[in-house]
Design an enzyme around this catalytic site. Structure first.
Site, PDB file in Angstrom:
ATOM      1  N   TYR A 130      -1.298   3.208  16.139  1.00  0.00           N
ATOM      2  CA  TYR A 130      -3.081   2.516  15.723  1.00  0.00           C
ATOM      3  C   TYR A 130      -3.796   2.588  15.692  1.00  0.00           C
ATOM      4  O   TYR A 130      -4.598   3.428  14.059  1.00  0.00           O
ATOM      5  CB  TYR A 130      -2.712   1.211  15.820  1.00  0.00           C
ATOM      6  N   ARG A 150     -15.035  -8.551  27.692  1.00  0.00           N
ATOM      7  CA  ARG A 150     -14.925  -6.610  26.718  1.00  0.00           C
ATOM      8  C   ARG A 150     -15.382  -7.089  25.021  1.00  0.00           C
ATOM      9  O   ARG A 150     -16.165  -6.298  25.052  1.00  0.00           O
ATOM     10  CB  ARG A 150     -13.629  -6.756  26.315  1.00  0.00           C
ATOM     11  N   LEU A 197      -8.656  -2.879   3.923  1.00  0.00           N
ATOM     12  CA  LEU A 197      -8.846  -4.186   5.312  1.00  0.00           C
ATOM     13  C   LEU A 197      -7.022  -3.770   5.154  1.00  0.00           C
ATOM     14  O   LEU A 197      -6.911  -3.798   6.417  1.00  0.00           O
ATOM     15  CB  LEU A 197      -9.154  -5.302   5.161  1.00  0.00           C
ATOM     16  N   LEU A 207       0.487  -1.069  -0.171  1.00  0.00           N
ATOM     17  CA  LEU A 207       0.468   0.253   0.281  1.00  0.00           C
ATOM     18  C   LEU A 207       1.145   1.528  -0.291  1.00  0.00           C
ATOM     19  O   LEU A 207       0.309   2.551  -0.509  1.00  0.00           O
ATOM     20  CB  LEU A 207      -0.940  -0.162   1.568  1.00  0.00           C
TER      21      LEU A 207
HETATM   22  P1  NAI Z   1      -4.752  -8.316  10.101  1.00  0.00           P
HETATM   23  O1  NAI Z   1      -3.585  -8.451  10.155  1.00  0.00           O
HETATM   24  O2  NAI Z   1      -4.973 -10.183   9.160  1.00  0.00           O
HETATM   25  O3  NAI Z   1      -5.402  -8.113   7.942  1.00  0.00           O
HETATM   26  C1  NAI Z   1      -4.292  -7.134   8.354  1.00  0.00           C
HETATM   27  C2  NAI Z   1      -3.875  -7.506   6.430  1.00  0.00           C
HETATM   28  O4  NAI Z   1      -2.891  -6.657   5.486  1.00  0.00           O
HETATM   29  C3  NAI Z   1      -3.121  -8.711   6.579  1.00  0.00           C
HETATM   30  O5  NAI Z   1      -3.018  -9.554   5.333  1.00  0.00           O
HETATM   31  C4  NAI Z   1      -1.704  -7.517   5.676  1.00  0.00           C
HETATM   32  O6  NAI Z   1      -0.203  -8.170   5.566  1.00  0.00           O
HETATM   33  C5  NAI Z   1      -1.513  -6.449   4.990  1.00  0.00           C
HETATM   34  N1  NAI Z   1      -0.684  -6.151   4.964  1.00  0.00           N
HETATM   35  C6  NAI Z   1      -0.329  -5.685   5.670  1.00  0.00           C
HETATM   36  N2  NAI Z   1       0.756  -3.764   5.770  1.00  0.00           N
HETATM   37  C7  NAI Z   1       0.496  -3.874   4.350  1.00  0.00           C
HETATM   38  C8  NAI Z   1       0.748  -2.942   3.099  1.00  0.00           C
HETATM   39  N3  NAI Z   1       2.241  -1.800   3.579  1.00  0.00           N
HETATM   40  N4  NAI Z   1       0.868  -2.909   2.211  1.00  0.00           N
HETATM   41  C9  NAI Z   1      -0.621  -4.345   1.914  1.00  0.00           C
HETATM   42  N5  NAI Z   1      -0.895  -4.866   2.810  1.00  0.00           N
HETATM   43  C10 NAI Z   1      -0.578  -4.750   3.372  1.00  0.00           C
HETATM   44  O7  NAI Z   1      -5.828  -7.411  10.123  1.00  0.00           O
HETATM   45  P2  NAI Z   1      -7.601  -8.503  10.189  1.00  0.00           P
HETATM   46  O8  NAI Z   1      -8.059  -8.648  11.595  1.00  0.00           O
HETATM   47  O9  NAI Z   1      -8.011  -8.908   9.283  1.00  0.00           O
HETATM   48  O10 NAI Z   1      -8.633  -6.570   9.872  1.00  0.00           O
HETATM   49  C11 NAI Z   1      -8.536  -5.750   8.994  1.00  0.00           C
HETATM   50  C12 NAI Z   1      -8.701  -4.230   8.967  1.00  0.00           C
HETATM   51  O11 NAI Z   1      -9.634  -3.991   9.879  1.00  0.00           O
HETATM   52  C13 NAI Z   1      -7.441  -3.684   9.734  1.00  0.00           C
HETATM   53  O12 NAI Z   1      -7.035  -2.518   9.058  1.00  0.00           O
HETATM   54  C14 NAI Z   1      -7.702  -3.658  10.797  1.00  0.00           C
HETATM   55  O13 NAI Z   1      -7.160  -2.430  10.967  1.00  0.00           O
HETATM   56  C15 NAI Z   1      -9.266  -3.598  11.122  1.00  0.00           C
HETATM   57  N6  NAI Z   1     -10.325  -3.907  12.378  1.00  0.00           N
HETATM   58  C16 NAI Z   1     -10.170  -5.226  12.254  1.00  0.00           C
HETATM   59  C17 NAI Z   1     -10.482  -5.206  13.198  1.00  0.00           C
HETATM   60  C18 NAI Z   1     -10.731  -7.073  13.843  1.00  0.00           C
HETATM   61  O14 NAI Z   1     -11.501  -6.593  15.246  1.00  0.00           O
HETATM   62  N7  NAI Z   1     -10.652  -7.618  13.486  1.00  0.00           N
HETATM   63  C19 NAI Z   1     -11.103  -4.010  14.411  1.00  0.00           C
HETATM   64  C20 NAI Z   1     -11.172  -3.061  14.017  1.00  0.00           C
HETATM   65  C21 NAI Z   1     -10.352  -2.609  13.061  1.00  0.00           C
HETATM   66  C1  15L Z   2      -8.605  -3.940  16.089  1.00  0.00           C
HETATM   67  O1  15L Z   2      -9.028  -2.910  15.756  1.00  0.00           O
HETATM   68  C2  15L Z   2      -7.519  -4.700  15.715  1.00  0.00           C
HETATM   69  O2  15L Z   2      -7.233  -4.973  14.590  1.00  0.00           O
HETATM   70  C3  15L Z   2      -7.825  -6.659  16.087  1.00  0.00           C
HETATM   71  O3  15L Z   2      -7.308  -6.870  16.006  1.00  0.00           O
HETATM   72  C4  15L Z   2      -8.437  -6.350  18.050  1.00  0.00           C
HETATM   73  O4  15L Z   2      -7.730  -6.562  18.524  1.00  0.00           O
HETATM   74  C5  15L Z   2      -9.736  -4.941  17.625  1.00  0.00           C
HETATM   75  O5  15L Z   2      -9.399  -4.091  17.260  1.00  0.00           O
HETATM   76  C6  15L Z   2      -9.988  -5.201  19.231  1.00  0.00           C
HETATM   77  O6  15L Z   2     -10.297  -3.907  19.841  1.00  0.00           O
HETATM   78  O7  15L Z   2     -10.499  -6.600  19.759  1.00  0.00           O
END
Ligand code: NAI
Ligand code: 15L
Length: 273
Positions: A134, A172, A69, A50
């Site tokens: 973050y 939580r 994402l 990105l």
């Molecule tokens: P994750 O960490 O599993 O997936 C993020 C993906 O982004 C990874 O596959 C990684 O390789 C890719 N990535 C990282 N740096 C990159 C770069 N420079 N260029 C291209 N790709 C890159 O996170 P997850 O859990 O799948 O979350 C997806 C999105 O949702 C994230 O943006 C996260 O901040 C957001 N989010 C997720 C939550 C959750 O409960 N899973 C809660 C709040 C937000």
């Molecule tokens: C996020 O923003 C993170 O990406 C996820 O891994 C969880 O930690 C989530 O928040 C959370 O607050 O549970």
């Protein structure tokens, strides 16, 4: 739509959503900084950092919708957050502007407001209180989305995701849980809305113990169906209740509020490159 882009498609939510959003588009373009495999003829895969402006422009070209994402998803040092979440979101919005302004679903986070205490109820207009670098990067992303909406009419659903997991697994999450089904229905709703605008939407299921009020985006008609309270008995039986002063149950951002600032790695001259 013809082509839907999912960035961060190799991540936890990306892997789940790539299997559940195929009905929205003829082709799914799956992108990540790490390699991916197509599941079938309607999948296109593109490796893209990105932070690489030209690569992001290539990935966005020809797409009619974007689920963004990709990026750093936990607390890290500033340099990696800077590249993926700050530079990365700027590259994404510039690429969208150059390519017909496809609707964007931006995966923001509850860590934009993580320093609020857990007894506060929040609406979309309450001031941000990020709980770390973050969280600050997601505030930056939200501001980027808003600016491109005001200046160019670029539509974005800013989803402040709570905790999106198959099931809630701790105390939580009785408040923050977003089920996979509810995330999928929210994305469908945002793409199908006749007018989206640029709302901040709390990405949480209909949890009895929820903290967040989505009335500002009620015009979209999204109705979450799941409720973490259905898992209360299991959590109560298996997870010790944290002490009252534990950040996990003191702040909305939980343990993120207690994270240190992670310093960037410091390289010494004789370190191998
Ligand atoms: P994750 O960490 O599993 O997936 C993020 C993906 O982004 C990874 O596959 C990684 O390789 C890719 N990535 C990282 N740096 C990159 C770069 N420079 N260029 C291209 N790709 C890159 O996170 P997850 O859990 O799948 O979350 C997806 C999105 O949702 C994230 O943006 C996260 O901040 C957001 N989010 C997720 C939550 C959750 O409960 N899973 C809660 C709040 C937000
Ligand atoms: C996020 O923003 C993170 O990406 C996820 O891994 C969880 O930690 C989530 O928040 C959370 O607050 O549970």
């Amino acid at each position: 739509m013809k082509r839907l882009l999912i960035t961060g498609a190799a991540g936890g939510l990306g892997q789940m959503l790539r299997g559940r959003l195929g009905h929205l588009a003829e082709t799914l373009r799956l992108s990540d900084v790490v390699p991916l495999q197509p599941n079938g003829p309607t999948d296109e895969v593109m490796v893209c950092d990105l932070a690489d402006e030209a690569a992001v422009f290539d990935v966005v070209a020809g797409c009619d919708g974007i689920v963004h994402l990709g990026g750093v998803s936990v607390e890290r040092g500033f340099d990696v957050i800077d590249a993926a979440n700050l530079r990365g979101i700027y590259n994404l919005y510039e690429a969208a502007r150059a390519n017909g302004q496809p609707r964007i679903i931006f995966a923001s986070s509850n860590h934009t407001i993580g320093f609020y205490p857990q007894d506060r109820r929040l609406g979309a207009d309450d001031p941000v209180r990020p709980d770390g670098l973050y969280g600050v990067s997601k505030v930056f992303g939200e501001a980027m989305a808003r600016m491109y909406y005001e200046k160019f009419g670029q539509e974005t659903a800013i989803i402040r995701i709570g905790s999106c997991t198959p099931e809630p697994t701790n105390w939580r999450m009785l408040s923050t849980w977003l089920s996979h089904d509810d995330l999928v229905s929210l994305i469908e709703t945002a793409f199908r809305a006749p007018r989206l605008g640029c709302p901040i939407i709390w990405g949480a299921s209909a949890n009895d113990a929820g903290w967040w009020d989505n009335s500002a985006s009620s015009y979209l008609g999204w109705v979450p169906r799941d409720n973490a309270a259905d898992h209360l008995d299991r959590i109560a039986a298996t997870v010790p209740r944290p002490a009252p002063d534990d950040p996990v149950i003191r702040y909305q951002g939980g343990s993120f509020a207690a994270e240190p600032i992670h310093r960037n790695p410091i390289f010494k001259p004789d370190d191998p490159i």
